[in-house]
Scaffold this active site. Structure first.
Site: not given
Length: 258
Positions: A111, A131
């Site tokens: 990710d 994030d």
């Protein structure tokens, strides 16, 4: 059409892109390694039908997961129900189009790489991508789009749950932006400590990264809580909750002629 799957520690997001790169549908499921390919297929087929998507039109797939136990069932979903072999971010034959400047490149989460690729496609200059997920990650991307490393901190929900679980008198509280840093009760004190404490971490850590990198950097926030934090500190220039899914689309396009 492309089926893009982003499987994180807490949630797994499925998105369908048409041939022009437009999102036709996006759905979220709790990440559960015990959920079979058959269960995913039934769930997805109904959601796709609500959006007028025919499963037979899915002719490509890409998967990014930080939960190894999820990979088999997600690959089985693509193979059994869509008759396609999915691209898996992190496989040696998948071209990311970037260099990874780490001591052990294989350790970086899929990710984080996907976010770096997506951010470089849209934003100028060296970047910091924050994030807000199960963990809060800070990722540094140089001006050429290469991945330079970063930092990993406990996610805000994880921190709140730890307080509730390990302190007998502390309740479970909702995340929110308190008006004042000085709480007048247990709940407001917890909300202040978590929220403004995270703001302090964001501001302090991004500045340290800029100092080490030696230049100004554009800061982008993504993840479910990105908008909340982006409104509360000037160090975050952009909130981009769809960053990861766009990154999957970019990687898929890069690997069409490989």
């Amino acid at each position: 059409m492309l089926l893009a799957i982003d499987s994180g520690n807490t949630n797994t997001v499925f998105s369908v892109f048409d041939d022009d790169g437009k999102v036709r549908g996006e759905w979220r499921s709790s990440t559960n390694a015990n959920r079979t390919a058959d269960e995913f297929a039934v769930w997805l087929s109904q959601l796709m039908s609500f959006e007028g998507i025919n499963a037979k039109d899915i002719d490509a797939a890409i998967i990014a997961t930080v939960v190894p136990a999820m990979l088999f069932n997600l690959q089985s979903l693509c193979r059994k129900y869509y008759k396609i072999e999915p691209i898996v971010v992190g496989d040696p034959n998948v071209d990311l189009g970037i260099e990874i400047y780490l001591d052990r490149p294989e350790e970086v989460g899929a990710d984080r790489l996907v976010n770096a690729i997506a951010a470089h496609d849209v934003y100028d200059g060296p970047l910091i991508v924050i994030d807000f997920g199960t963990a809060t990650t800070f990722d540094v991307v140089d001006i050429d789009g290469n991945y330079c490393g970063g930092a990993i901190a406990p996610g805000i929900n994880l921190s709140l749950e730890a307080l509730h679980m390990h302190a007998a008198k502390l309740p479970r509280v909702a995340i929110g932006r308190p008006e004042k840093a000085i709480g007048k009760g247990t709940t407001t004190a917890m909300q202040s400590g978590i929220f403004w404490g995270y703001i302090g971490m964001i501001e302090g850590l991004t500045q340290r990264m800029k100092d080490e990198f030696g230049s100004e950097m554009t800061v982008i926030a993504t993840g479910g809580l990105s908008a909340l934090f982006a409104k509360s500190t000037s160090v975050i220039q952009y909130s981009d909750p769809d960053l990861t899914l766009r990154g999957l689309l970019t990687i898929y396009k890069r690997n069409q002629n490989v």
